[in-house]
Write a protein that holds these residues in place. Structure first.
Motif, short mmCIF file in Angstrom:
data_model
loop_
_atom_site.label_atom_id
_atom_site.label_comp_id
_atom_site.label_asym_id
_atom_site.label_seq_id
_atom_site.Cartn_x
_atom_site.Cartn_y
_atom_site.Cartn_z
N ASP A 223 39.47 -119.98 -42.93
CA ASP A 223 37.94 -120.44 -42.96
C ASP A 223 37.67 -120.19 -41.41
OD1 ASP A 223 38.34 -121.32 -45.61
OD2 ASP A 223 38.55 -123.17 -45.09
N ASP A 224 36.37 -119.47 -41.54
CA ASP A 224 35.66 -119.29 -40.13
C ASP A 224 36.44 -118.34 -39.07
OD1 ASP A 224 33.22 -120.42 -40.84
OD2 ASP A 224 33.46 -122.04 -39.49
N ALA A 225 37.29 -117.60 -39.54
CA ALA A 225 37.93 -116.77 -38.82
C ALA A 225 37.46 -115.43 -38.80
CB ALA A 225 39.45 -116.70 -39.22
N LEU A 226 37.71 -114.79 -37.71
CA LEU A 226 37.29 -113.34 -37.36
C LEU A 226 38.23 -112.31 -37.93
CD1 LEU A 226 35.48 -113.64 -33.81
CD2 LEU A 226 34.44 -113.70 -36.13
N PHE A 227 39.46 -112.79 -38.44
CA PHE A 227 40.50 -111.93 -38.60
C PHE A 227 41.15 -112.26 -39.88
CE2 PHE A 227 41.90 -115.25 -35.98
CZ PHE A 227 42.99 -115.56 -36.53
N ALA A 228 41.96 -111.51 -40.47
CA ALA A 228 42.72 -111.91 -41.65
C ALA A 228 44.21 -112.06 -41.02
CB ALA A 228 42.92 -110.83 -42.84
N ASP A 229 45.26 -112.67 -41.59
CA ASP A 229 46.26 -113.14 -41.25
C ASP A 229 47.31 -112.93 -42.39
OD1 ASP A 229 48.55 -113.36 -39.20
OD2 ASP A 229 48.06 -115.60 -38.68
N ILE A 230 48.74 -112.80 -42.02
CA ILE A 230 49.46 -112.54 -43.06
C ILE A 230 49.74 -114.21 -43.80
CG2 ILE A 230 52.04 -112.49 -43.56
CD1 ILE A 230 52.36 -110.52 -41.38
N ALA A 231 49.60 -113.93 -45.07
CA ALA A 231 49.79 -115.60 -45.83
C ALA A 231 51.02 -116.13 -46.20
CB ALA A 231 48.83 -115.28 -47.28
N LEU A 232 51.08 -117.11 -46.21
CA LEU A 232 52.69 -117.86 -46.54
C LEU A 232 52.28 -118.58 -47.61
CD1 LEU A 232 53.65 -118.84 -42.54
CD2 LEU A 232 54.29 -116.80 -44.32
N GLU A 233 53.54 -118.90 -48.27
CA GLU A 233 53.70 -119.72 -49.61
C GLU A 233 54.97 -120.45 -49.39
OE1 GLU A 233 53.05 -117.50 -53.20
OE2 GLU A 233 51.10 -117.46 -52.83
N GLY A 234 54.81 -121.50 -49.04
CA GLY A 234 56.29 -122.38 -48.94
C GLY A 234 57.04 -121.74 -48.02
#
Length: 165
Positions: A10-21
């Protein structure tokens, strides 16, 4: 095609690697491919007006090794980061996004890709101008994937993303 999933905070200027558990999240629904295609900076063309005089023409370093000079990753949406909220800006955004996603059809990932751009002007309820990119991708199997991105171009910030199949 399965990718390591990217997500915008939210409100970021970039995308990052998503984590699940605690593990890397994966994405086979094209959302990550769309994020990379739209929000990696493609090089500006010689005739593109730059946001600032003398600015870098940008481009992704990984394209330096491509055999085909026209095979480029990313979009020219970054050229709009100082653009005024006008219908011309929405038209350019649609053209830049469509151009950046055309590789999906050429590579057989999609049967078709269409992009619409809608401009939202500031109001008291929503004080910033925003641009909605509505993307519809039909997979070769006929599966429809719709991706909506609400982008504050002036602040170069993603406000929200949504995917429906």
């Amino acid at each position: 095609m399965t990718d390591i999933a990217l997500a915008f905070a939210d409100d970021a200027l970039f995308a990052d690697i998503a984590l699940e558990g605690g593990d890397l999240a994966t994405d086979d629904g094209l959302r990550t491919a769309v994020i990379i295609s739209l929000f990696t900076d493609a090089p500006a063309r010689a005739d593109d007006p730059l946001p600032q005089d003398g600015a870098d023409r940008r481009g992704w370093w990984g394209d330096a090794g491509n055999d085909d000079a026209n095979d480029r990753t990313g979009s020219r949406l970054w050229l709009l980061e100082r653009a005024k909220a006008t219908s011309d800006t929405a038209t350019r955004a649609r053209e830049y996004a469509q151009e950046a996603l055309d590789w999906m059809v050429a590579d057989g990932v999609a049967a078709s890709v269409s992009v619409e751009a809608t401009l939202f002007r500031p109001t008291q309820a929503a004080p910033q101008a925003a641009l909605r990119l509505s993307i519809v991708i039909y997979r070769p199997s006929g599966v429809r994937v719709a991706i909506d991105i609400l982008w504050d171009a002036e602040a170069n910030r993603i406000l929200s993303t949504g995917v429906t199949a």
